[in-house]
Design a protein around this motif. Structure first.
Motif, short mmCIF file in Angstrom:
data_model
loop_
_atom_site.label_atom_id
_atom_site.label_comp_id
_atom_site.label_asym_id
_atom_site.label_seq_id
_atom_site.Cartn_x
_atom_site.Cartn_y
_atom_site.Cartn_z
N ARG A 15 0.85 -1.21 0.00
CA ARG A 15 0.00 0.00 0.00
C ARG A 15 0.88 1.25 0.00
N VAL A 40 -5.51 -3.94 -2.33
CA VAL A 40 -4.90 -4.55 -1.14
C VAL A 40 -5.85 -5.59 -0.54
N ARG A 43 -5.76 -8.70 -2.67
CA ARG A 43 -4.49 -9.43 -2.53
C ARG A 43 -4.35 -10.05 -1.14
N VAL A 61 -0.06 -5.62 -6.37
CA VAL A 61 -0.93 -4.48 -6.03
C VAL A 61 -0.69 -3.34 -7.03
#
Length: 118
Positions: A15, A40, A43, A61
Motif C-alpha cells: 500500500r 490490497v 491481494r 498491487v
C-alpha cells in the motif's frame, strides 16, 4: 509483545509503495486511493491462500491499481523515457516476483523500483 504478522507487513508495505508512486505523479486523489484499498483487500485473500507469495504482493498491487486506473482514467504511470510516439504506460517487472520495478517495455529501461517514481 506480539510478533508482527508477515501478511500485514507485506500488505502495508505494498500500500505504501503504490501510494508513494501515485503521490509522486500527483494522482493520489480520494477515489484513486480507494482503488489501492480495493487492490490490497483482494491481494489479502490471495496471499492468505499462497503465503509463499508474500514477496510478490507489492508488484501485484501495483499492477492491480494500474489495471483499475486504465479502466477508469487512462494509462498510468506514463513513461518518462520515450519522447516520440504515443504516450504509453510503464510495466511492472517481474510480473510475478520479488523486488518489482517500473520498466519501459519499448526502450527496455528500468525507470524506478515500485514506490520510487519521481
Amino acid at each position: 509483545m506480539n510478533k508482527p504478522d508477515p501478511l500485514e507487513l507485506a500488505l502495508h508495505a505494498a500500500r505504501a509503495l503504490v501510494l508513494a508512486d501515485l503521490s509522486a505523479r500527483d494522482v493520489a486523489e480520494a477515489e484513486i486511493v480507494s482503488l489501492v484499498e480495493d487492490a490490497v483487500a483482494q491481494r489479502r485473500w490471495w496471499a492468505e491462500q499462497w503465503p509463499d507469495g508474500l514477496p510478490y504482493v507489492a508488484g501485484l498491487v501495483a499492477q492491480d491499481v494500474q489495471d483499475a486506473l486504465l479502466e477508469r482514467y487512462g494509462r498510468w504511470p506514463l513513461c518518462p523515457v520515450c519522447d516520440a510516439g504515443d504516450p504509453h504506460a510503464l510495466d511492472v517487472e517481474p510480473e510475478l516476483g520479488p523486488d518489482p520495478h517500473w520498466v519501459c517495455g519499448r526502450a527496455g529501461v528500468v525507470v524506478a523500483p515500485v514506490g520510487g517514481l519521481t
